[in-house]
Design a protein around this motif. Structure first.
Motif, PDB file in Angstrom:
ATOM      1  N   LEU A  78       0.834  -1.196   0.000  1.00 53.89           N
ATOM      2  CA  LEU A  78       0.000   0.000   0.000  1.00 53.89           C
ATOM      3  C   LEU A  78       0.875   1.254   0.000  1.00 53.89           C
ATOM      4  O   LEU A  78       2.062   1.189   0.317  1.00 53.89           O
ATOM      5  CB  LEU A  78      -0.926  -0.014   1.224  1.00 53.89           C
ATOM      6  CG  LEU A  78      -1.854  -1.230   1.295  1.00 53.89           C
ATOM      7  CD1 LEU A  78      -2.557  -1.285   2.643  1.00 53.89           C
ATOM      8  CD2 LEU A  78      -2.857  -1.216   0.163  1.00 53.89           C
ATOM      9  N   ILE A 136      -3.333   1.153  -3.623  1.00 54.44           N
ATOM     10  CA  ILE A 136      -2.393   0.060  -3.867  1.00 54.44           C
ATOM     11  C   ILE A 136      -1.212   0.629  -4.622  1.00 54.44           C
ATOM     12  O   ILE A 136      -1.374   1.260  -5.659  1.00 54.44           O
ATOM     13  CB  ILE A 136      -3.059  -1.073  -4.666  1.00 54.44           C
ATOM     14  CG1 ILE A 136      -4.087  -1.763  -3.773  1.00 54.44           C
ATOM     15  CG2 ILE A 136      -2.021  -2.062  -5.179  1.00 54.44           C
ATOM     16  CD1 ILE A 136      -4.851  -2.860  -4.437  1.00 54.44           C
ATOM     17  N   SER A 161      -4.796  -5.488   6.177  1.00 52.59           N
ATOM     18  CA  SER A 161      -3.432  -5.042   6.473  1.00 52.59           C
ATOM     19  C   SER A 161      -2.740  -6.058   7.361  1.00 52.59           C
ATOM     20  O   SER A 161      -3.288  -6.512   8.363  1.00 52.59           O
ATOM     21  CB  SER A 161      -3.468  -3.683   7.177  1.00 52.59           C
ATOM     22  OG  SER A 161      -2.185  -3.331   7.640  1.00 52.59           O
TER      23      SER A 161
END
Length: 168
Positions: free
Chosen positions: A88, A131, A111
């Motif tokens: 990310l 992303i 996450s």
């Protein structure tokens, strides 16, 4: 169809104004698939573009690719499907758990850092987090003890072999 596709891909040959004005779906599909393949293929001169970066390039309206052809490509290659590990923009790494319904680049991501689920299609989340890229592989390096490394003298030692009354 092929002659028009080749002219559009390689920018060669005379322009047939009538054919250039028409959006021929087959030509757009061939052109989009060819460019995606060129971006993501291995070659000697440069490292391939990641799938995510290639899709971003094709989705950018300024690059002139047909939106419908790009969407068809996205649906056929299945990037960012559940189980894909991603990096990310905040540096975290995560796991795609639900694909993006309207935009492939906006899935639900779990996450690894804090086990929080991010819905990247939510405007307030998307404003802060996207992303960056797909993780190529999970880290599967073997951990080597420093004591073992200090004892290594350059000769071949195989796992399970005895040397100096020690098993390696």
């Amino acid at each position: 169809i092929l002659s028009v596709a080749l002219r559009r891909i390689f920018h060669v040959g005379g322009k047939d104004d009538e054919m250039e004005k028409k959006k021929i779906p087959e030509v757009e599909i061939l052109r989009t698939a060819y460019i995606y393949d060129q971006l993501t293929a291995m070659n000697i001169q440069e490292e391939p573009t990641s799938d995510v970066q290639a899709i971003r390039f094709l989705l950018d309206a300024g690059n002139g690719y047909d939106r419908v052809a790009v969407q068809a490509l996205i649906h056929s290659i299945n990037i960012l499907e559940p189980g894909v590990c991603v990096e990310l923009t905040n540096g975290d790494k995560g796991l795609v758990i639900i694909p993006g319904m309207y935009n492939v680049l906006q899935p639900y991501v779990l996450s690894f850092r804090d086990n929080q689920v991010y819905n990247l299609s939510t405007p307030h989340v998307a404003a802060q987090l996207q992303i960056k890229d797909i993780m190529r592989t999970m880290d599967n390096r073997h951990v080597m003890g420093m004591d073992m490394l200090k004892q290594y003298s350059g000769e071949a030692v195989h796992i399970g072999e005895y040397r100096d009354n020690k098993t390696y």
